[in-house]
Design a protein around this motif. Structure first.
Motif, mmCIF file in Angstrom:
data_model
loop_
_atom_site.group_PDB
_atom_site.id
_atom_site.type_symbol
_atom_site.label_atom_id
_atom_site.label_comp_id
_atom_site.label_asym_id
_atom_site.label_seq_id
_atom_site.Cartn_x
_atom_site.Cartn_y
_atom_site.Cartn_z
ATOM 1 N N ASP A 1 59.896 -4.744 36.258
ATOM 2 C CA ASP A 1 59.443 -5.724 35.423
ATOM 3 C C ASP A 1 58.003 -6.101 35.325
ATOM 4 O OD1 ASP A 1 59.741 -7.086 37.775
ATOM 5 O OD2 ASP A 1 60.398 -8.958 36.706
ATOM 6 N N LYS A 2 57.155 -5.763 36.257
ATOM 7 C CA LYS A 2 55.795 -5.899 35.959
ATOM 8 C C LYS A 2 55.194 -4.800 35.727
ATOM 9 C CE LYS A 2 55.630 -9.870 39.473
ATOM 10 N NZ LYS A 2 57.109 -9.961 39.666
ATOM 11 N N TRP A 3 55.450 -3.569 35.274
ATOM 12 C CA TRP A 3 54.781 -2.508 34.967
ATOM 13 C C TRP A 3 55.305 -1.790 33.979
ATOM 14 C CZ3 TRP A 3 55.349 2.813 36.252
ATOM 15 C CH2 TRP A 3 56.632 2.982 37.153
ATOM 16 N N THR A 4 56.763 -1.855 33.607
ATOM 17 C CA THR A 4 57.418 -0.947 32.875
ATOM 18 C C THR A 4 57.758 -1.771 31.601
ATOM 19 O OG1 THR A 4 59.512 -1.506 33.726
ATOM 20 C CG2 THR A 4 58.290 0.559 34.686
ATOM 21 N N GLN A 5 57.629 -1.014 30.354
ATOM 22 C CA GLN A 5 58.024 -1.764 29.124
ATOM 23 C C GLN A 5 59.254 -1.963 29.069
ATOM 24 O OE1 GLN A 5 56.003 -1.732 24.729
ATOM 25 N NE2 GLN A 5 56.117 0.188 25.934
#
Length: 340
Positions: free
Chosen positions: A249-253
């Protein structure tokens, strides 16, 4: 800047002075134009007070520290430590922006160095808005905590704010400190994919590795994400192992719950950094003044744009009234006519 001056001196006078000599000459020239470096620190509190008196709602937080001589502390003499500031129009404007903030740090190149921290927002029309600044000694957990706690208290008290940043350990520590107010569900964090990809490239050489990671990050659906993830696994399973060390959740859209509004990098902060590049060589008070002056120019331009749009809308309204075809529901916010 120093290298440019070295080259200019070599062209004009036939010799190339050392970096240190040019740097010292530049500091003296800046002092002749803007005043004494040390006196600028004494002027700063007075200037901030004047701004607060003339622009209600402006917030400045100045931290000072006593001078230490060996084991002795001289409480009678204080020196500049950190400064946070934000202007009331920025505070008000952020209430109408996306609940998203991009933060970044950039070096100050004045006589005493330091780091300029920035928080940047963006409105629904994709206009960039600087909302807060800080001058600190460097990027560390304490300085980022100082900046983020004041940002949360004075500018972004809303619940559900998303912060996009690089993976600096100081930012991580500041986010995870409960007293700063940046833990879920009050606030969330996302990594700048450009910085993530740059670090990824250090372990896996070649453009293909970087490209696959970025494509996976920008994927809007789970199926598309795993399409690229499977390609990475086929190419080199270690790529997936490294990517899995970061929370999705911190790097994928596809797993950010729509909080990023499509923003995957801190590029909007980089844009402001480039605009302020020339001011980072100035005395401390001149640097703070420059943010005030440039934001004042920005708000004048935005106001003129808004008035122009309202003028177009008023003209359209007059026109439709004359023809008797006006329908309130068909008048859009930007003055154009369309059926809902």
């Amino acid at each position: 800047m120093v290298k440019v001056l070295q080259q200019a001196t070599e062209v004009d006078y036939g010799f190339r002075p050392s970096y240190r000599k040019v740097w010292m000459a530049k500091q003296k020239a800046i002092a002749q134009i803007y005043g004494d470096w040390e006196e600028s620190y004494a002027e700063l509190p007075r200037w901030m007070l004047r701004v607060q008196l003339t622009m209600a709602g402006t917030v400045t937080v100045l931290k000072t520290s006593p001078i230490k001589l060996g084991d002795q502390v001289d409480e009678s003499t204080m020196y500049f430590h950190r400064l946070f500031w934000t202007f009331s129009p920025s505070i008000e404007a952020f209430r109408h922006c996306k609940p998203l903030v991009s933060i970044d740090g950039t070096h100050s190149y004045g006589k005493y160095g330091g780091t300029l921290l920035l928080a940047i927002a963006q409105d629904g029309n994709s206009n960039i808005l600087p909302i807060a600044f800080a001058l600190v000694e460097g990027e560390n957990a304490e300085s980022w905590s100082f900046f983020l706690s004041n940002l949360q208290s004075h500018v972004t008290p809303q619940v559900g704010i998303l912060v996009i940043s690089d993976r600096h350990n100081g930012i991580k520590a500041a986010h995870e400190a409960p007293e700063n107010g940046w833990l879920p569900p009050r606030a969330f964090r996302a990594f700048c994919i450009r910085h993530v990809a740059a670090n990824f490239s250090l372990s896996f050489k070649g453009k293909d590795a970087r490209r696959m990671l970025v494509n996976a990050a920008y994927a809007k659906t789970e199926a598309e994400f795993y399409y690229w993830f499977d390609i990475m696994r086929t190419e080199n399973p270690a790529m997936c192992d490294l990517a899995n060390r970061m929370e999705y959740d911190k790097w994928t859209q596809h797993q950010n719950s729509g909080r990023q509004f499509g923003h995957m990098t801190t590029n909007i902060s980089e844009c402001v950094n480039s605009v302020l590049k020339g001011t980072r060589n100035l005395l401390v008070t001149s640097l703070v003044k420059s943010t005030y002056e440039r934001l004042a120019e920005l708000f004048v331009v935005r106001r003129q744009m808004a008035e122009a749009q309202m003028g177009i809308g008023a003209g359209s309204l007059r026109s439709t009234r004359q023809t008797g075809t006006e329908h309130p529901a068909s008048v859009a916010y930007n003055g154009s006519h369309r059926r809902p």
